[in-house]
Design a protein around this motif. Structure first.
Motif, PDB file in Angstrom:
ATOM      1  N   LEU A  74      -5.225   6.112   0.385  1.00 20.29           N
ATOM      2  CA  LEU A  74      -4.548   4.817   0.471  1.00 20.29           C
ATOM      3  C   LEU A  74      -4.793   4.066  -0.825  1.00 20.29           C
ATOM      4  CD1 LEU A  74      -4.372   2.380   3.414  1.00 20.29           C
ATOM      5  CD2 LEU A  74      -5.215   1.532   1.224  1.00 20.29           C
ATOM      6  N   SER A  75      -3.704   3.645  -1.477  1.00 19.79           N
ATOM      7  CA  SER A  75      -3.792   2.857  -2.712  1.00 19.79           C
ATOM      8  C   SER A  75      -3.243   1.466  -2.446  1.00 19.79           C
ATOM      9  CB  SER A  75      -2.984   3.511  -3.833  1.00 19.79           C
ATOM     10  OG  SER A  75      -3.469   4.798  -4.106  1.00 19.79           O
ATOM     11  N   VAL A 128       0.843  -1.190   0.000  1.00 18.48           N
ATOM     12  CA  VAL A 128       0.000   0.000   0.000  1.00 18.48           C
ATOM     13  C   VAL A 128       0.877   1.238   0.000  1.00 18.48           C
ATOM     14  CG1 VAL A 128      -1.950  -1.076   1.189  1.00 18.48           C
ATOM     15  CG2 VAL A 128      -0.216   0.096   2.515  1.00 18.48           C
ATOM     16  N   VAL A 129       0.336   2.302  -0.553  1.00 16.99           N
ATOM     17  CA  VAL A 129       0.944   3.623  -0.491  1.00 16.99           C
ATOM     18  C   VAL A 129      -0.108   4.545   0.100  1.00 16.99           C
ATOM     19  CG1 VAL A 129       1.877   5.554  -1.817  1.00 16.99           C
ATOM     20  CG2 VAL A 129       2.429   3.203  -2.482  1.00 16.99           C
ATOM     21  N   ILE A 130       0.293   5.299   1.114  1.00 15.77           N
ATOM     22  CA  ILE A 130      -0.622   6.254   1.731  1.00 15.77           C
ATOM     23  C   ILE A 130      -0.020   7.634   1.540  1.00 15.77           C
ATOM     24  CG2 ILE A 130      -1.821   6.964   3.834  1.00 15.77           C
ATOM     25  CD1 ILE A 130      -1.299   4.013   4.804  1.00 15.77           C
ATOM     26  N   ALA A 149      -3.536   0.478  -7.361  1.00 14.33           N
ATOM     27  CA  ALA A 149      -4.884   0.727  -7.889  1.00 14.33           C
ATOM     28  C   ALA A 149      -5.331   2.115  -7.425  1.00 14.33           C
ATOM     29  CB  ALA A 149      -5.842  -0.346  -7.370  1.00 14.33           C
ATOM     30  N   PRO A 150      -6.393   2.653  -8.038  1.00 16.05           N
ATOM     31  CA  PRO A 150      -6.915   3.935  -7.548  1.00 16.05           C
ATOM     32  C   PRO A 150      -7.211   3.847  -6.047  1.00 16.05           C
ATOM     33  CG  PRO A 150      -7.938   3.373  -9.619  1.00 16.05           C
ATOM     34  CD  PRO A 150      -7.135   2.164  -9.195  1.00 16.05           C
ATOM     35  N   GLY A 151      -6.967   4.932  -5.346  1.00 14.52           N
ATOM     36  CA  GLY A 151      -7.042   4.908  -3.895  1.00 14.52           C
ATOM     37  C   GLY A 151      -8.390   5.271  -3.323  1.00 14.52           C
TER      38      GLY A 151
END
Length: 178
Positions: free
Chosen positions: A164-165, A152-154, A169-171
């Protein structure tokens, strides 16, 4: 607790005293007694006198550290702490700012999902491997259900929110709850 953070060669020196909470008008670190003493020594021209002054100032600094009046924290520890606090609505913890050195703000963190659950309204709660817990606050749908081990990327978003992605993917909009 009064505190000043002094950066020197990538090392942070946290100077603390019981004089009260950190205030925006706190004097610069160079005006705090142990550091002020070191600065005074530097100005002494006579080498033996300067060395004696440095020895005395170093003893005062080490004594203050033993008593926890001064705490030394390196840049990596400050960055690690900043990352672990990412997403919490905390007061300004100015002791984690650079005080003149270039300490970039944390605007994004990467993590790995430990577990994720959706509630009855299809909003997700994400438990990350580092112990952080994020809760979805919008009604957007994820393209697929998140699984343990997914990256995840926040990212910090507008108006104090976060996106949050999962697996690029789109978050979805989230808030930190734990």
């Amino acid at each position: 607790m009064r505190a000043v953070l002094l950066m020197c060669n990538g090392m942070a020196l946290l100077l603390c005293s019981a004089a009260g909470a950190r205030q925006p008008n706190m004097p610069p670190a160079a005006e705090v007694a142990p550091v002020k003493e070191l600065a005074r020594c530097k100005a002494i021209v006579d080498s033996p006198s300067r060395l004696a002054c440095y020895d005395q100032a170093a003893d005062q600094l080490l004594t203050a550290e033993k008593k926890a009046d001064i705490i030394v924290v390196d840049r990596q520890e400050i960055e690690k702490t900043n990352r672990s606090l990412f997403g919490f609505g905390l007061p300004d913890l100015s002791i984690f700012r650079s005080h003149g050195a270039s300490m970039p703000a944390v605007n994004q963190i990467d993590g790995v999902i430990a577990s994720a659950q959706s509630d009855a309204s299809d909003q997700w709660t994400f438990h990350l491997q580092d112990g952080a817990v994020w809760q979805q606050i919008d009604t957007n749908n994820l393209s697929r259900s998140p699984r343990s081990g997914d990256p995840v990327v926040i990212k910090r978003a507008s108006l104090g929110s976060y996106i949050l992605s999962v697996s690029r993917a789109p978050g979805v909009r989230v808030r930190r709850v734990g």
